[in-house]
Design an enzyme around this catalytic site. Sequence first.
Site, PDB file in Angstrom:
ATOM      1  N   SER A 122       0.807  -1.124  -0.010  1.00  0.00           N
ATOM      2  CA  SER A 122       0.025   0.037   0.088  1.00  0.00           C
ATOM      3  C   SER A 122       0.917   1.119   0.038  1.00  0.00           C
ATOM      4  CB  SER A 122      -0.693  -0.058   1.285  1.00  0.00           C
ATOM      5  OG  SER A 122      -1.612  -0.996   1.175  1.00  0.00           O
ATOM      6  N   HIS A 143      -1.058  -2.713  -7.286  1.00  0.00           N
ATOM      7  CA  HIS A 143      -1.764  -2.601  -6.264  1.00  0.00           C
ATOM      8  C   HIS A 143      -3.355  -2.354  -6.467  1.00  0.00           C
ATOM      9  CE1 HIS A 143      -2.657   0.686  -2.836  1.00  0.00           C
ATOM     10  NE2 HIS A 143      -2.716  -0.558  -2.156  1.00  0.00           N
ATOM     11  N   GLU A 155      -3.517   0.301  -9.096  1.00  0.00           N
ATOM     12  CA  GLU A 155      -2.351   1.260  -9.515  1.00  0.00           C
ATOM     13  C   GLU A 155      -1.243   0.397  -9.867  1.00  0.00           C
ATOM     14  OE1 GLU A 155      -3.110   5.130  -6.282  1.00  0.00           O
ATOM     15  OE2 GLU A 155      -2.220   3.125  -5.703  1.00  0.00           O
ATOM     16  N   ASN A 193      -3.505   6.209  -1.567  1.00  0.00           N
ATOM     17  CA  ASN A 193      -3.178   6.195   0.049  1.00  0.00           C
ATOM     18  C   ASN A 193      -2.479   7.549   0.625  1.00  0.00           C
ATOM     19  OD1 ASN A 193      -4.488   3.952   0.421  1.00  0.00           O
ATOM     20  ND2 ASN A 193      -2.613   2.515   0.053  1.00  0.00           N
TER      21      ASN A 193
HETATM   22  N1  LIG Z   1      -6.534  -4.272   3.460  1.00  0.00           N
HETATM   23  C1  LIG Z   1      -6.644  -3.372   2.487  1.00  0.00           C
HETATM   24  O1  LIG Z   1      -7.678  -2.588   2.319  1.00  0.00           O
HETATM   25  C2  LIG Z   1      -5.536  -3.254   1.522  1.00  0.00           C
HETATM   26  C3  LIG Z   1      -5.703  -2.736   0.368  1.00  0.00           C
HETATM   27  C4  LIG Z   1      -4.784  -2.861  -0.648  1.00  0.00           C
HETATM   28  C5  LIG Z   1      -3.546  -3.320  -0.433  1.00  0.00           C
HETATM   29  N2  LIG Z   1      -3.249  -3.932   0.938  1.00  0.00           N
HETATM   30  C6  LIG Z   1      -1.956  -4.367   0.987  1.00  0.00           C
HETATM   31  O2  LIG Z   1      -2.056  -5.956   0.812  1.00  0.00           O
HETATM   32  C7  LIG Z   1      -1.104  -6.453   1.525  1.00  0.00           C
HETATM   33  C8  LIG Z   1      -1.907  -7.477   2.509  1.00  0.00           C
HETATM   34  O3  LIG Z   1      -3.049  -6.918   3.137  1.00  0.00           O
HETATM   35  P1  LIG Z   1      -4.198  -7.620   3.751  1.00  0.00           P
HETATM   36  O4  LIG Z   1      -5.032  -6.758   4.158  1.00  0.00           O
HETATM   37  O5  LIG Z   1      -4.720  -8.667   2.867  1.00  0.00           O
HETATM   38  O6  LIG Z   1      -3.902  -8.302   5.365  1.00  0.00           O
HETATM   39  P2  LIG Z   1      -4.253  -9.621   5.937  1.00  0.00           P
HETATM   40  O7  LIG Z   1      -4.014  -9.174   7.438  1.00  0.00           O
HETATM   41  O8  LIG Z   1      -5.587  -9.843   5.691  1.00  0.00           O
HETATM   42  O9  LIG Z   1      -3.119 -10.700   5.408  1.00  0.00           O
HETATM   43  C9  LIG Z   1      -1.922 -10.825   5.861  1.00  0.00           C
HETATM   44  C10 LIG Z   1      -1.122 -11.967   5.138  1.00  0.00           C
HETATM   45  O10 LIG Z   1       0.090 -11.824   5.350  1.00  0.00           O
HETATM   46  C11 LIG Z   1       0.575 -13.125   5.987  1.00  0.00           C
HETATM   47  N3  LIG Z   1       1.661 -13.031   6.951  1.00  0.00           N
HETATM   48  C12 LIG Z   1       1.766 -12.283   7.772  1.00  0.00           C
HETATM   49  N4  LIG Z   1       3.062 -12.302   8.303  1.00  0.00           N
HETATM   50  C13 LIG Z   1       3.645 -12.876   7.255  1.00  0.00           C
HETATM   51  C14 LIG Z   1       5.320 -13.395   7.182  1.00  0.00           C
HETATM   52  N5  LIG Z   1       6.025 -12.937   7.994  1.00  0.00           N
HETATM   53  N6  LIG Z   1       5.211 -13.901   6.040  1.00  0.00           N
HETATM   54  C15 LIG Z   1       4.681 -14.377   5.111  1.00  0.00           C
HETATM   55  N7  LIG Z   1       3.176 -13.870   5.227  1.00  0.00           N
HETATM   56  C16 LIG Z   1       2.794 -13.333   6.275  1.00  0.00           C
HETATM   57  C17 LIG Z   1      -0.632 -13.534   6.767  1.00  0.00           C
HETATM   58  O11 LIG Z   1      -0.769 -14.940   6.934  1.00  0.00           O
HETATM   59  C18 LIG Z   1      -1.619 -13.098   5.867  1.00  0.00           C
HETATM   60  O12 LIG Z   1      -1.975 -14.185   4.821  1.00  0.00           O
HETATM   61  C19 LIG Z   1      -0.324  -5.474   2.609  1.00  0.00           C
HETATM   62  O13 LIG Z   1       0.726  -5.009   2.077  1.00  0.00           O
HETATM   63  C20 LIG Z   1      -1.328  -4.380   2.244  1.00  0.00           C
HETATM   64  O14 LIG Z   1      -0.749  -3.018   2.721  1.00  0.00           O
HETATM   65  C21 LIG Z   1      -4.446  -3.923   1.805  1.00  0.00           C
END
Ligand SMILES: NC(=O)c1ccc[n+]([C@@H]2O[C@H](COP(=O)([O-])OP(=O)(O)OC[C@H]3O[C@@H](n4cnc5c(N)ncnc54)[C@H](O)[C@@H]3O)[C@@H](O)[C@H]2O)c1
Length: 285
Positions: A122, A143, A155, A193
């Site tokens: 993000s 993204h 993005e 963001n």
């Molecule tokens: N939540 C949102 O609105 C959103 C939107 C766009 C992008 N993102 C990005 O997407 C990515 C994931 O976010 P999310 O919302 O799916 O989070 P989430 O908390 O739902 O999932 C996180 C994932 O990462 C894994 N994880 C945690 N620690 C880890 C490690 N040490 N090694 C490998 N895997 C690990 C977890 O098991 C899980 O599968 C992030 O980079 C976030 O910034 C999130």
Amino acid sequence: MSSPRVSSLGIAGSGIMAAGIAEVALLAGFDVVVRSRSERGAVDLEAQVSKSLGKRVERGKLESPVRDAVLQRLTTTTTLGDLSHCSIVIESVVENNEQKVLLLRELDEVMPAESIIATNTSTLSVSDLALATSRPDRVCGIHFFNPATTMPLVEVIRPVTASQSTIDAALAFVSSCGKDAVLVRDDPGFIVNALLFPYLNNAIKMMERGTASIDDIDTAMKGGCNFPMGPFALLDLVGLDTSLSIIETLHAASDNDADRPAESLVRLVAEGHLGRKTGRGFRTY
Ligand SMILES: NC(=O)c1ccc[n+]([C@@H]2O[C@H](COP(=O)([O-])OP(=O)(O)OC[C@H]3O[C@@H](n4cnc5c(N)ncnc54)[C@H](O)[C@@H]3O)[C@@H](O)[C@H]2O)c1
């Protein structure tokens, strides 16, 4: 370097975004392989995708035989090497630079040199992530937004290191998923963001000052700006750990005290209240 058409997409991670991106790519006709660190994560992701596709069937948007065929193209694994046939892998693990660097280095070892490693980060520096690999020319940001299934925008982030063929392949992939792509330089927070999270952080600080309640701030921004949801509903949807990480990165980049993360956000994350995904954030679910 030429960019072969993507037929198999690899995803590393099994959280909210990984499940959403998997569903989008499956519906667009790709074979999808998701790598979760644990069996539990893999099972949960399959259940999440299946449930979401099931809702489409209930709403009459998808025939159930099509749903079944779509699900057959989803494979989950706990072995990173099982992604090695994919021409693009998107990492979508926790928003933490160290964890992403470790993962990218592992992916770099198992993926053929010509395949693209993309990050769904993000706010983190895509250039720094690219430089952690031996193929910085084949790394970029792809993204997606949350929920990936309904948000039209993606993005595409161009780090200084990326080759034009990498960017072209990323843009083509996004377009074949039926999404609208914007191309962005690798600046903290990219477009959305960088503009959105200062607003969300300020909404929390406004509540902390006692200007108005959580409910009234949400109501005001929906009714006064025609936003589909208020800032607190959005923070809980995004996840408070992810939100805090984004705000910390923006704060570090601006070095402006006004961008410091709001205290109640820091406290909720420390207490493990991460929003909808844990059942409690600014609200209880
Ligand atoms: N939540 C949102 O609105 C959103 C939107 C766009 C992008 N993102 C990005 O997407 C990515 C994931 O976010 P999310 O919302 O799916 O989070 P989430 O908390 O739902 O999932 C996180 C994932 O990462 C894994 N994880 C945690 N620690 C880890 C490690 N040490 N090694 C490998 N895997 C690990 C977890 O098991 C899980 O599968 C992030 O980079 C976030 O910034 C999130």
